[in-house]
Design a protein around this motif. Structure first.
Motif, PDB file in Angstrom:
ATOM      1  N   TRP A 247      48.498  52.060  32.132  1.00 21.86           N
ATOM      2  CA  TRP A 247      48.323  50.734  32.705  1.00 21.86           C
ATOM      3  C   TRP A 247      48.240  50.743  34.228  1.00 21.86           C
ATOM      4  CZ3 TRP A 247      52.355  47.671  29.313  1.00 21.86           C
ATOM      5  CH2 TRP A 247      51.743  47.318  28.090  1.00 21.86           C
ATOM      6  N   GLU A 248      48.916  51.682  34.872  1.00 21.99           N
ATOM      7  CA  GLU A 248      48.969  51.684  36.326  1.00 21.99           C
ATOM      8  C   GLU A 248      48.229  52.896  36.889  1.00 21.99           C
ATOM      9  OE1 GLU A 248      49.975  49.075  37.832  1.00 21.99           O
ATOM     10  OE2 GLU A 248      50.763  48.124  36.029  1.00 21.99           O
ATOM     11  N   ARG A 249      48.141  52.938  38.203  1.00 29.20           N
ATOM     12  CA  ARG A 249      47.367  53.976  38.885  1.00 29.20           C
ATOM     13  C   ARG A 249      47.901  55.371  38.531  1.00 29.20           C
ATOM     14  NH1 ARG A 249      50.851  54.531  43.659  1.00 29.20           N
ATOM     15  NH2 ARG A 249      52.644  55.359  42.518  1.00 29.20           N
ATOM     16  N   GLY A 250      46.982  56.344  38.513  1.00 28.05           N
ATOM     17  CA  GLY A 250      47.366  57.727  38.264  1.00 28.05           C
ATOM     18  C   GLY A 250      47.855  57.988  36.867  1.00 28.05           C
ATOM     19  N   SER A 251      47.378  57.255  35.851  1.00 37.99           N
ATOM     20  CA  SER A 251      47.872  57.470  34.495  1.00 37.99           C
ATOM     21  C   SER A 251      46.769  57.220  33.474  1.00 37.99           C
ATOM     22  CB  SER A 251      49.062  56.551  34.196  1.00 37.99           C
ATOM     23  OG  SER A 251      48.649  55.198  34.116  1.00 37.99           O
ATOM     24  N   ARG A 260      43.632  52.175  21.240  1.00 39.34           N
ATOM     25  CA  ARG A 260      42.723  52.191  22.382  1.00 39.34           C
ATOM     26  C   ARG A 260      43.199  53.177  23.442  1.00 39.34           C
ATOM     27  NH1 ARG A 260      41.701  45.634  23.113  1.00 39.34           N
ATOM     28  NH2 ARG A 260      40.542  45.354  21.151  1.00 39.34           N
ATOM     29  N   ARG A 261      42.287  53.569  24.274  1.00 36.93           N
ATOM     30  CA  ARG A 261      42.607  54.462  25.390  1.00 36.93           C
ATOM     31  C   ARG A 261      42.597  53.671  26.692  1.00 36.93           C
ATOM     32  NH1 ARG A 261      37.711  56.356  27.913  1.00 36.93           N
ATOM     33  NH2 ARG A 261      35.830  56.022  26.645  1.00 36.93           N
ATOM     34  N   TYR A 262      43.507  54.057  27.569  1.00 35.63           N
ATOM     35  CA  TYR A 262      43.675  53.371  28.843  1.00 35.63           C
ATOM     36  C   TYR A 262      43.662  54.421  29.958  1.00 35.63           C
ATOM     37  CZ  TYR A 262      45.297  49.369  26.049  1.00 35.63           C
ATOM     38  OH  TYR A 262      45.388  48.346  25.139  1.00 35.63           O
ATOM     39  N   VAL A 263      42.877  54.171  30.983  1.00 33.07           N
ATOM     40  CA  VAL A 263      42.843  55.042  32.164  1.00 33.07           C
ATOM     41  C   VAL A 263      42.963  54.145  33.388  1.00 33.07           C
ATOM     42  CG1 VAL A 263      41.568  56.788  33.466  1.00 33.07           C
ATOM     43  CG2 VAL A 263      41.353  56.694  30.970  1.00 33.07           C
ATOM     44  N   ASN A 264      44.169  54.085  33.950  1.00 32.76           N
ATOM     45  CA  ASN A 264      44.401  53.204  35.103  1.00 32.76           C
ATOM     46  C   ASN A 264      43.875  51.805  34.815  1.00 32.76           C
ATOM     47  OD1 ASN A 264      45.293  55.556  36.236  1.00 32.76           O
ATOM     48  ND2 ASN A 264      43.711  55.709  37.791  1.00 32.76           N
ATOM     49  N   PRO A 295      27.180  64.890  39.039  1.00 31.47           N
ATOM     50  CA  PRO A 295      26.332  63.961  39.782  1.00 31.47           C
ATOM     51  C   PRO A 295      27.164  62.904  40.483  1.00 31.47           C
ATOM     52  CG  PRO A 295      26.299  63.462  37.444  1.00 31.47           C
ATOM     53  CD  PRO A 295      27.076  64.737  37.603  1.00 31.47           C
ATOM     54  N   ASP A 296      26.560  62.263  41.465  1.00 36.22           N
ATOM     55  CA  ASP A 296      27.239  61.175  42.157  1.00 36.22           C
ATOM     56  C   ASP A 296      27.238  59.941  41.267  1.00 36.22           C
ATOM     57  OD1 ASP A 296      27.754  62.638  44.466  1.00 36.22           O
ATOM     58  OD2 ASP A 296      25.755  62.238  45.251  1.00 36.22           O
ATOM     59  N   TYR A 297      28.404  59.385  41.052  1.00 35.93           N
ATOM     60  CA  TYR A 297      28.532  58.210  40.209  1.00 35.93           C
ATOM     61  C   TYR A 297      28.699  56.987  41.096  1.00 35.93           C
ATOM     62  CZ  TYR A 297      29.613  61.787  36.749  1.00 35.93           C
ATOM     63  OH  TYR A 297      29.567  62.898  35.951  1.00 35.93           O
ATOM     64  N   GLU A 298      27.956  55.941  40.787  1.00 40.51           N
ATOM     65  CA  GLU A 298      28.056  54.729  41.579  1.00 40.51           C
ATOM     66  C   GLU A 298      29.297  53.917  41.219  1.00 40.51           C
ATOM     67  OE1 GLU A 298      24.504  52.562  41.039  1.00 40.51           O
ATOM     68  OE2 GLU A 298      23.212  54.067  41.986  1.00 40.51           O
ATOM     69  N   ALA A 299      29.803  54.113  39.991  1.00 44.12           N
ATOM     70  CA  ALA A 299      30.900  53.273  39.517  1.00 44.12           C
ATOM     71  C   ALA A 299      32.271  53.772  39.943  1.00 44.12           C
ATOM     72  CB  ALA A 299      30.863  53.149  38.003  1.00 44.12           C
ATOM     73  N   GLN A 300      32.368  54.942  40.525  1.00 49.61           N
ATOM     74  CA  GLN A 300      33.663  55.463  40.926  1.00 49.61           C
ATOM     75  C   GLN A 300      33.482  56.354  42.151  1.00 49.61           C
ATOM     76  OE1 GLN A 300      34.229  57.667  37.131  1.00 49.61           O
ATOM     77  NE2 GLN A 300      34.791  59.346  38.400  1.00 49.61           N
ATOM     78  N   GLY A 336      39.569  53.713  38.628  1.00 45.72           N
ATOM     79  CA  GLY A 336      39.270  55.068  39.062  1.00 45.72           C
ATOM     80  C   GLY A 336      40.129  56.088  38.339  1.00 45.72           C
ATOM     81  N   ILE A 337      40.002  57.340  38.761  1.00 45.96           N
ATOM     82  CA  ILE A 337      40.721  58.444  38.110  1.00 45.96           C
ATOM     83  C   ILE A 337      41.615  59.189  39.092  1.00 45.96           C
ATOM     84  CG2 ILE A 337      38.944  58.742  36.351  1.00 45.96           C
ATOM     85  CD1 ILE A 337      37.873  61.087  37.996  1.00 45.96           C
ATOM     86  N   ASP A 338      41.962  58.545  40.180  1.00 42.95           N
ATOM     87  CA  ASP A 338      42.810  59.196  41.175  1.00 42.95           C
ATOM     88  C   ASP A 338      44.106  59.682  40.550  1.00 42.95           C
ATOM     89  OD1 ASP A 338      40.918  58.635  43.054  1.00 42.95           O
ATOM     90  OD2 ASP A 338      41.916  56.849  43.837  1.00 42.95           O
ATOM     91  N   GLY A 339      44.473  60.934  40.861  1.00 42.92           N
ATOM     92  CA  GLY A 339      45.696  61.523  40.355  1.00 42.92           C
ATOM     93  C   GLY A 339      45.549  62.262  39.051  1.00 42.92           C
TER      94      GLY A 339
END
Length: 372
Positions: A247-251, A260-264, A295-300, A336-339
């Motif tokens: 639910w929160e950043r870095g997770s 369901r799957r959750y990414v941040n 490749p460069d992603y525009e969404a992240q 995003g996928i930070d962390g």
């Protein structure tokens, strides 16, 4: 007689000289055309018994294209016959482009879960907490620390929100039991299961896989309907322990109540698998590898690393669905996928709510799924 002849002779001589002069006849002046004075005449109208008056324009241009234009035989489009002008580049629309380098399309997200949803006040408090407590940079583990994790000697820590028992009967195996009506809580390992300095494929050149399993012995306890479930995930530290992982950043996490799957993702997650039931043994893993190129992603945002990360799920000893962590993200819901992309140390996270009984296994000797 002499006078008449003389006059006659003079007249003949002048006439002959006019016709025999070397300069020829006098030049002819070209005619000039000028518009008639006054305004142009009014338009001429024609009428019929079955319609309105029509203006007859006596000065309309002639039909057809103007001079100097022609039509190509194949396209029948007017072009200027300019030999010095280069034709536009030709594009063959029948050729299918190579999309192997494109990111996977984003999965459809949901605004909320169909089963249970946390309070908005808990989410707001967690958001503010994450702003005050940034993610911790990775550290170099000692040799005993790294060896203990490789052997499955990983310990779980009780969170302040966890109400129940948590015991370790064997090395790498934990037994948990929560009371009915327990609030959301997140159990975290005391040490990382992935060390960025020791396990990153960018440093070692080798693929790294982390994995653990959870056996759900029972779900729900007490009279009436006890909403309860479990979530398997990973996170970077620190993390608010009153929030389920993912639910929160870095997770990231897979939630058992809705599958369901959750990414941040603080919304309703994305469809992934079927809900987890009592008696299921489920596992969650992450595989880090050196990518040939992303490749460069525009969404992240573009990651500084070139690490390919696959997240996979197992159920009762069989490997199931998976997803690419670098998939194209929904800019309105995903954070995003930070962390999580191998630059930070990663910890195991187990979320619980309601009354459940479960076992957690970090030792590969006791896993139902065995990597090949």
């Amino acid at each position: 007689m002499g006078i008449f002849k003389c006059l006659k002779g003079d007249h003949s001589t002048a006439h002959d000289e006019a016709h025999t002069s070397p300069s020829g006849p006098p030049p002819v002046r070209e005619p000039t055309y000028e518009a008639p004075p006054g305004p142009p005449p009014p338009p001429h109208y024609s009428s019929s018994a079955h319609g309105p008056l029509h203006v007859v324009n006596e000065y309309a241009p002639p039909p057809g294209p103007p001079p100097g234009w022609r039509k190509t035989p194949s396209e029948s489009l007017p072009i200027r016959p300019d030999p010095d002008e280069e034709p536009p580049p030709y594009h063959d629309w029948t050729i299918i482009p190579d999309n192997s380098l494109l990111p996977p399309p984003p999965a459809l997200g949901h605004r909320k879960s169909p089963s249970t949803n946390a309070k908005l006040s808990d989410a707001d408090r967690a958001h503010e907490w994450c702003k005050i407590n940034p993610m911790i940079r990775p550290h170099q583990p000692t040799h005993p620390q790294h060896a203990a994790v490789l052997n499955g000697d990983v310990r779980l820590l009780k969170s302040p929100e966890y109400t129940g028992d948590l015991l370790m009967p064997n090395t790498g195996v934990w037994k948990g039991s929560t009371r009915a009506g327990s609030k959301d809580s997140c159990l975290l390992t005391s040490s990382p299961i992935y060390f960025a300095y020791a396990d990153s494929p960018l440093r070692t050149g080798n693929t790294k896989t982390i994995y653990f399993e959870v056996r759900v012995r029972s779900l729900g306890r007490g009279r009436g309907v006890d909403e309860s479930s479990i979530a398997l995930g990973y996170c970077a530290m620190p993390y608010p322990t009153w929030r389920l992982p993912g639910w929160e950043r870095g997770s990231l996490a897979v939630h058992g109540d809705d599958g369901r799957r959750y990414v941040n993702n603080t919304f309703g997650g994305k469809d992934f698998t079927s809900p987890i039931k009592a008696g299921d043994t489920v596992g969650l893993g992450m595989t880090f590898a050196v990518a040939d190129g992303l490749p460069d992603y525009e969404a992240q945002p573009r990651s500084e690393t070139m690490t390919k990360v696959e997240v996979f799920f197992t159920r009762n000893g069989r490997r199931g669905a998976s997803w690419d962590l670098h998939e194209e993200l929904d800019k309105d819901q995903d954070l995003g996928i930070d962390g999580l992309d191998g630059q930070f140390d990663i910890y195991c996270a187990i979320g619980t709510f309601g009354g459940i009984d479960f076992d957690v296994c970090f030792s590969n000797r006791d896993w139902s799924w065995q990597p090949r």
